[in-house]
Design a protein around this motif. Structure first.
Motif, PDB file in Angstrom:
ATOM      1  N   ILE A  42       4.412  -7.401 -14.460  1.00  0.00           N
ATOM      2  CA  ILE A  42       5.026  -6.800 -13.273  1.00  0.00           C
ATOM      3  C   ILE A  42       3.939  -6.605 -12.223  1.00  0.00           C
ATOM      4  O   ILE A  42       2.944  -5.928 -12.489  1.00  0.00           O
ATOM      5  N   GLU A  43       4.115  -7.234 -11.079  1.00  0.00           N
ATOM      6  CA  GLU A  43       3.159  -7.080  -9.980  1.00  0.00           C
ATOM      7  C   GLU A  43       3.730  -6.086  -8.984  1.00  0.00           C
ATOM      8  O   GLU A  43       4.849  -6.269  -8.498  1.00  0.00           O
ATOM      9  N   ILE A  44       2.959  -5.047  -8.689  1.00  0.00           N
ATOM     10  CA  ILE A  44       3.433  -3.992  -7.798  1.00  0.00           C
ATOM     11  C   ILE A  44       2.517  -3.910  -6.581  1.00  0.00           C
ATOM     12  O   ILE A  44       1.312  -3.687  -6.726  1.00  0.00           O
ATOM     13  N   ALA A  45       3.085  -4.117  -5.400  1.00  0.00           N
ATOM     14  CA  ALA A  45       2.315  -3.945  -4.163  1.00  0.00           C
ATOM     15  C   ALA A  45       2.426  -2.485  -3.748  1.00  0.00           C
ATOM     16  O   ALA A  45       3.529  -1.962  -3.607  1.00  0.00           O
ATOM     17  N   LEU A  46       1.257  -1.840  -3.581  1.00  0.00           N
ATOM     18  CA  LEU A  46       1.226  -0.404  -3.312  1.00  0.00           C
ATOM     19  C   LEU A  46       0.555  -0.117  -1.978  1.00  0.00           C
ATOM     20  O   LEU A  46      -0.455  -0.740  -1.641  1.00  0.00           O
TER      21      LEU A  46
END
Lengths: 79, 79
Positions: A42-46
């Protein structure tokens, strides 16, 4: 900032998807495959700049939503 | 030898699972999440010692079975 979460079934937990892939690889003629495990990434842009804060936040996300810690383990990488 | 394959939907391809996670994180009160993409990770235990051969074999596995290269991209890491 981007966080990458890898969620895998713990060792010893049956992984039918991995087994299905192993079987299919054999059918396709790929030899020498000793085992296959499948998991999620899971890639999460924060928003924000603080890596430590981001890591802590993503760890909370894993505990609350992304992983079932009874049967899964997770790894977090912050880029 | 262990190969780790990461399969992600290409940029521009709709990712409903990622969107569902983003929505759920918002519902749980996690702010600052700009985007979420979900993919698969596949760990393959391989017999043999030659890293280059292993990489070539896993690349063939990706093209034939593990990834749908029309909508997915993959990365291979050999340990």
């Amino acid at each position: 900032m981007k966080a990458i979460v890898k969620v895998m079934l713990k060792e010893g937990v049956l992984d039918p998807q991995g087994e299905a892939i192993r079987h299919a690889l054999g059918t396709l003629g790929f030899g020498g495959v000793e085992g296959v495990r499948q998991g999620k990434v899971i890639e999460i842009a924060l928003a924000g700049e603080d890596r430590e804060k981001a890591r802590a936040k993503v760890e909370a996300m894993c505990e609350k939503l992304l992983a079932n810690t009874v049967i899964e383990r997770y790894e977090i990488e912050v880029e």
